[in-house]
Design an enzyme around this catalytic site. Structure first.
Site, short mmCIF file in Angstrom:
data_model
loop_
_atom_site.label_atom_id
_atom_site.label_comp_id
_atom_site.label_asym_id
_atom_site.label_seq_id
_atom_site.Cartn_x
_atom_site.Cartn_y
_atom_site.Cartn_z
N GLU A 54 0.77 -1.11 -0.06
CA GLU A 54 -0.09 -0.09 -0.07
C GLU A 54 0.92 1.42 -0.21
O GLU A 54 0.67 2.48 -0.71
CB GLU A 54 -1.02 0.03 1.19
CG GLU A 54 -1.92 -1.00 1.13
CD GLU A 54 -2.72 -1.39 2.32
OE1 GLU A 54 -3.85 -1.32 2.51
OE2 GLU A 54 -2.16 -1.20 3.46
N GLU A 106 -3.14 -10.00 4.25
CA GLU A 106 -3.98 -9.49 5.61
C GLU A 106 -5.11 -10.59 5.93
O GLU A 106 -5.30 -10.78 7.18
CB GLU A 106 -4.58 -7.96 5.30
CG GLU A 106 -3.58 -7.05 5.50
CD GLU A 106 -2.91 -6.45 4.35
OE1 GLU A 106 -2.38 -5.34 4.21
OE2 GLU A 106 -2.99 -7.27 3.40
#
Length: 259
Positions: free
Chosen positions: A114, A134
């Site tokens: 990210e 995640e």
């Protein structure tokens, strides 16, 4: 005292932002996020800068968020103090006045990816692995992995990483549009400097406006981009000069429609 785990260096028209926590694979905690935001301010304030580079110290680009930093938070703290704050900082990075190049010198997983996707250009070393792990921890990407990453690389690629847990090599990531260029190990920062110099040689005003126009076309930060472009345009008009003069002289403005 500034957090030394985020370094900002200036070399002529190029700024280099480095995450410097190699013992933790450059994983971010709250203080590092704050320092990254401050680094953006520092780059913005330097009028000489025409391009910026983002990289990590040591063998990693960034492992993303430090699990120890958020693992003990309450759901409310996690959502606001961690996810929303980190999201704002990455947004700040993505909307820098100058083009940003990510020199991905090590694995970019989860928040590390990210972080990289906030850059305009991504250059990865061949040994690098890229993914969004995640959901394997029972959580979801929170720093724009399902938003900016979808806009910049496509929803299907993000599905494969976030839902299926696929991890891509640098060469695979290049084919999928996650990175723009692959170089050999140890060459990412040098390649990023070369590309930054290429950007810096172009018209700085045109580059800045082009970045804003592209942001508008891609659906990113439309309000800011449109208002910035409009303000730049109006700031050059004769009407603004007249308006300011009238205000200073306490008289009614006589606008002539001068661009």
């Amino acid at each position: 005292m500034a957090d030394q785990r985020i370094k900002v260096e200036f070399s002529g028209q190029i700024a280099v932002i480095t995450a410097a926590r190699p013992d933790k694979l450059n994983a971010f905690d709250i203080d590092m996020l704050k320092a990254l935001s401050a680094a953006c301010d520092e780059v913005e304030a330097n009028a000489e800068v025409r391009a910026a580079i983002l990289t990590g110290e040591g063998k990693a680009f960034s492992a993303g968020g430090d699990i120890k930093a958020w693992g003990g938070m309450t759901p409310n703290e996690f959502g606001h103090a961690w996810v929303r704050f980190g999201h704002r900082v990455f947004e700040r990075l993505a909307t820098l006045r100058v083009p940003l190049i990510a020199a991905i010198n090590g694995h970019a997983l989860g928040g590390g990816l990210e972080l990289a996707i906030a850059a305009d250009i991504r250059i990865a070393e061949r040994h690098v692995k890229i993914g969004l792990p995640e959901t394997g921890l029972g959580m979801v990407p929170g720093w724009s992995g399902t938003q900016r990453l979808v806009r910049r690389a496509g929803a299907q690629v993000v599905r494969r990483m976030a839902l299926g847990g696929e991890v891509f090599s640098a060469d695979e990531a290049a084919v999928l549009g996650l990175v723009d260029k692959v170089v050999e190990t140890g060459e990412a920062v040098t390649a990023a400097r070369d590309y930054a110099a290429r950007i810096a040689a172009r018209g700085p005003a045109a580059v800045e406006v082009a970045k804003l126009m592209i942001a508008t076309a891609s659906g990113e930060d439309n309000g800011t981009a449109v208002e910035a472009l409009g303000s730049i345009l109006v700031a050059k008009t004769g009407d603004l000069k007249e308006g300011l003069a009238a205000f200073s002289e306490k008289r009614a403005a006589k606008f002539a429609g001068e661009w």
